[in-house]
Design a protein around this motif. Structure first.
Motif, mmCIF file in Angstrom:
data_model
loop_
_atom_site.group_PDB
_atom_site.id
_atom_site.type_symbol
_atom_site.label_atom_id
_atom_site.label_comp_id
_atom_site.label_asym_id
_atom_site.label_seq_id
_atom_site.Cartn_x
_atom_site.Cartn_y
_atom_site.Cartn_z
ATOM 1 N N PRO A 115 33.894 34.292 37.072
ATOM 2 C CA PRO A 115 34.668 33.020 36.616
ATOM 3 C C PRO A 115 36.110 33.440 35.922
ATOM 4 O O PRO A 115 37.299 32.657 36.026
ATOM 5 C CB PRO A 115 33.986 32.277 35.597
ATOM 6 C CG PRO A 115 32.754 32.510 35.748
ATOM 7 C CD PRO A 115 32.724 33.956 36.253
ATOM 8 N N GLN A 116 36.241 34.667 35.449
ATOM 9 C CA GLN A 116 37.392 35.078 34.749
ATOM 10 C C GLN A 116 38.663 35.578 35.845
ATOM 11 O O GLN A 116 39.859 35.516 35.554
ATOM 12 C CB GLN A 116 37.505 36.056 33.848
ATOM 13 C CG GLN A 116 36.380 35.880 32.748
ATOM 14 C CD GLN A 116 35.054 36.092 33.095
ATOM 15 O OE1 GLN A 116 34.473 36.370 34.294
ATOM 16 N NE2 GLN A 116 34.379 36.023 32.012
ATOM 17 N N PHE A 117 38.387 35.661 37.231
ATOM 18 C CA PHE A 117 39.119 36.282 38.134
ATOM 19 C C PHE A 117 40.170 35.018 38.425
ATOM 20 O O PHE A 117 39.600 34.028 38.689
ATOM 21 C CB PHE A 117 38.391 36.434 39.425
ATOM 22 C CG PHE A 117 37.926 38.028 39.589
ATOM 23 C CD1 PHE A 117 37.893 38.901 38.349
ATOM 24 C CD2 PHE A 117 37.625 38.510 40.649
ATOM 25 C CE1 PHE A 117 37.239 40.019 38.172
ATOM 26 C CE2 PHE A 117 36.757 39.943 40.684
ATOM 27 C CZ PHE A 117 37.083 40.620 39.366
ATOM 28 N N ASN A 118 41.493 35.409 38.656
ATOM 29 C CA ASN A 118 42.483 34.414 39.145
ATOM 30 C C ASN A 118 42.783 34.601 40.463
ATOM 31 O O ASN A 118 43.733 34.109 41.137
ATOM 32 C CB ASN A 118 43.791 34.762 38.385
ATOM 33 C CG ASN A 118 43.541 34.284 36.638
ATOM 34 O OD1 ASN A 118 42.562 33.522 36.444
ATOM 35 N ND2 ASN A 118 44.121 35.317 35.988
ATOM 36 N N PHE A 119 41.807 35.485 41.352
ATOM 37 C CA PHE A 119 41.985 35.677 42.563
ATOM 38 C C PHE A 119 40.522 35.798 43.304
ATOM 39 O O PHE A 119 39.535 36.117 42.640
ATOM 40 C CB PHE A 119 42.791 36.956 42.869
ATOM 41 C CG PHE A 119 42.304 38.173 41.990
ATOM 42 C CD1 PHE A 119 41.355 38.963 42.024
ATOM 43 C CD2 PHE A 119 43.031 38.200 40.807
ATOM 44 C CE1 PHE A 119 40.922 39.930 41.565
ATOM 45 C CE2 PHE A 119 42.335 39.342 39.835
ATOM 46 C CZ PHE A 119 41.421 40.043 40.231
ATOM 47 N N ASN A 120 40.529 35.969 44.555
ATOM 48 C CA ASN A 120 39.196 36.308 45.393
ATOM 49 C C ASN A 120 39.329 37.399 46.161
ATOM 50 O O ASN A 120 40.460 37.638 46.582
ATOM 51 C CB ASN A 120 39.194 35.036 46.421
ATOM 52 C CG ASN A 120 38.723 33.650 45.757
ATOM 53 O OD1 ASN A 120 38.140 33.443 44.933
ATOM 54 N ND2 ASN A 120 39.571 32.710 46.297
ATOM 55 N N LEU A 121 38.169 38.141 45.816
ATOM 56 C CA LEU A 121 38.287 39.449 46.884
ATOM 57 C C LEU A 121 37.049 39.295 47.625
ATOM 58 O O LEU A 121 36.108 38.816 47.463
ATOM 59 C CB LEU A 121 37.933 40.458 45.477
ATOM 60 C CG LEU A 121 38.849 40.925 44.665
ATOM 61 C CD1 LEU A 121 38.244 41.963 43.495
ATOM 62 C CD2 LEU A 121 40.286 41.399 45.084
ATOM 63 N N ILE A 122 37.404 39.915 48.828
ATOM 64 C CA ILE A 122 36.261 39.813 49.874
ATOM 65 C C ILE A 122 36.326 41.278 50.552
ATOM 66 O O ILE A 122 37.148 41.760 50.589
ATOM 67 C CB ILE A 122 36.473 38.751 51.119
ATOM 68 C CG1 ILE A 122 35.270 38.627 51.740
ATOM 69 C CG2 ILE A 122 37.797 39.243 51.708
ATOM 70 C CD1 ILE A 122 35.386 37.457 52.798
ATOM 71 N N SER A 123 35.064 41.452 50.824
ATOM 72 C CA SER A 123 34.598 42.870 51.209
ATOM 73 C C SER A 123 34.708 42.615 52.859
ATOM 74 O O SER A 123 33.860 41.894 53.521
ATOM 75 C CB SER A 123 33.223 43.189 51.023
ATOM 76 O OG SER A 123 32.839 44.402 51.921
ATOM 77 N N ILE A 124 35.621 43.259 53.453
ATOM 78 C CA ILE A 124 35.576 43.222 54.887
ATOM 79 C C ILE A 124 34.540 43.715 55.531
ATOM 80 O O ILE A 124 33.999 43.095 56.851
ATOM 81 C CB ILE A 124 37.124 44.065 55.699
ATOM 82 C CG1 ILE A 124 38.284 43.513 54.930
ATOM 83 C CG2 ILE A 124 37.115 43.742 57.020
ATOM 84 C CD1 ILE A 124 38.427 41.963 55.190
ATOM 85 N N SER A 125 33.962 44.933 55.202
ATOM 86 C CA SER A 125 32.742 45.485 55.668
ATOM 87 C C SER A 125 31.395 44.464 55.808
ATOM 88 O O SER A 125 30.941 44.117 56.557
ATOM 89 C CB SER A 125 32.457 46.660 55.317
ATOM 90 O OG SER A 125 32.196 46.630 53.884
ATOM 91 N N PHE A 172 35.421 44.145 34.773
ATOM 92 C CA PHE A 172 35.112 42.771 34.507
ATOM 93 C C PHE A 172 33.486 42.911 34.684
ATOM 94 O O PHE A 172 32.915 43.611 35.212
ATOM 95 C CB PHE A 172 35.704 41.764 35.614
ATOM 96 C CG PHE A 172 37.100 41.464 35.540
ATOM 97 C CD1 PHE A 172 37.454 40.123 34.773
ATOM 98 C CD2 PHE A 172 38.279 42.151 35.938
ATOM 99 C CE1 PHE A 172 38.731 39.743 34.625
ATOM 100 C CE2 PHE A 172 39.379 41.896 35.692
ATOM 101 C CZ PHE A 172 39.619 40.531 34.942
ATOM 102 N N THR A 173 33.154 41.691 34.203
ATOM 103 C CA THR A 173 31.373 41.626 34.424
ATOM 104 C C THR A 173 31.002 40.330 35.110
ATOM 105 O O THR A 173 31.279 39.324 34.718
ATOM 106 C CB THR A 173 30.756 41.761 32.897
ATOM 107 O OG1 THR A 173 31.214 42.728 32.133
ATOM 108 C CG2 THR A 173 29.375 41.755 33.211
ATOM 109 N N SER A 174 30.084 40.368 36.070
ATOM 110 C CA SER A 174 29.563 39.339 36.723
ATOM 111 C C SER A 174 28.197 39.034 36.312
ATOM 112 O O SER A 174 27.522 40.015 36.064
ATOM 113 C CB SER A 174 29.560 39.740 38.153
ATOM 114 O OG SER A 174 28.965 38.411 38.987
ATOM 115 N N HIS A 175 28.081 37.838 35.830
ATOM 116 C CA HIS A 175 26.863 37.410 35.544
ATOM 117 C C HIS A 175 26.062 36.473 36.415
ATOM 118 O O HIS A 175 25.149 35.924 36.302
ATOM 119 C CB HIS A 175 27.167 36.562 33.921
ATOM 120 C CG HIS A 175 27.464 37.503 33.125
ATOM 121 N ND1 HIS A 175 26.650 38.073 31.983
ATOM 122 C CD2 HIS A 175 28.665 37.595 32.532
ATOM 123 C CE1 HIS A 175 27.352 38.796 31.359
ATOM 124 N NE2 HIS A 175 28.651 38.413 31.584
#
Length: 72
Positions: free
Chosen positions: A42-52, A19-22
């Protein structure tokens, strides 16, 4: 989320998809807690979070088990 346009950043997921983030921005979780420099896709159907990144930004301890997570 407060965000602004950036030079595109390519993101590779564990399944091999790209994916590309703008956009880059700030997410305000509560009046006293925000995370900065968050990539917005915006195309993600989910959220990712970096624990660190998360524990670097908060004065808490995160505890995970197979059924639940706790913030101390």
């Amino acid at each position: 989320m407060d965000h602004f346009q950036i030079k595109p950043i390519h993101i590779k997921l564990p399944n091999g998809n790209f994916f590309t983030s703008h956009y880059l921005g700030t997410v305000q979780f509560s009046p006293t807690f925000a995370m900065h420099d968050i990539l917005y896709v915006p195309q993600f159907n989910f959220n990712l979070i970096s624990i660190s990144k998360l524990i670097f930004n908060i004065p808490y301890t995160l505890t995970f088990s197979n059924a639940v997570s706790y913030t101390h």
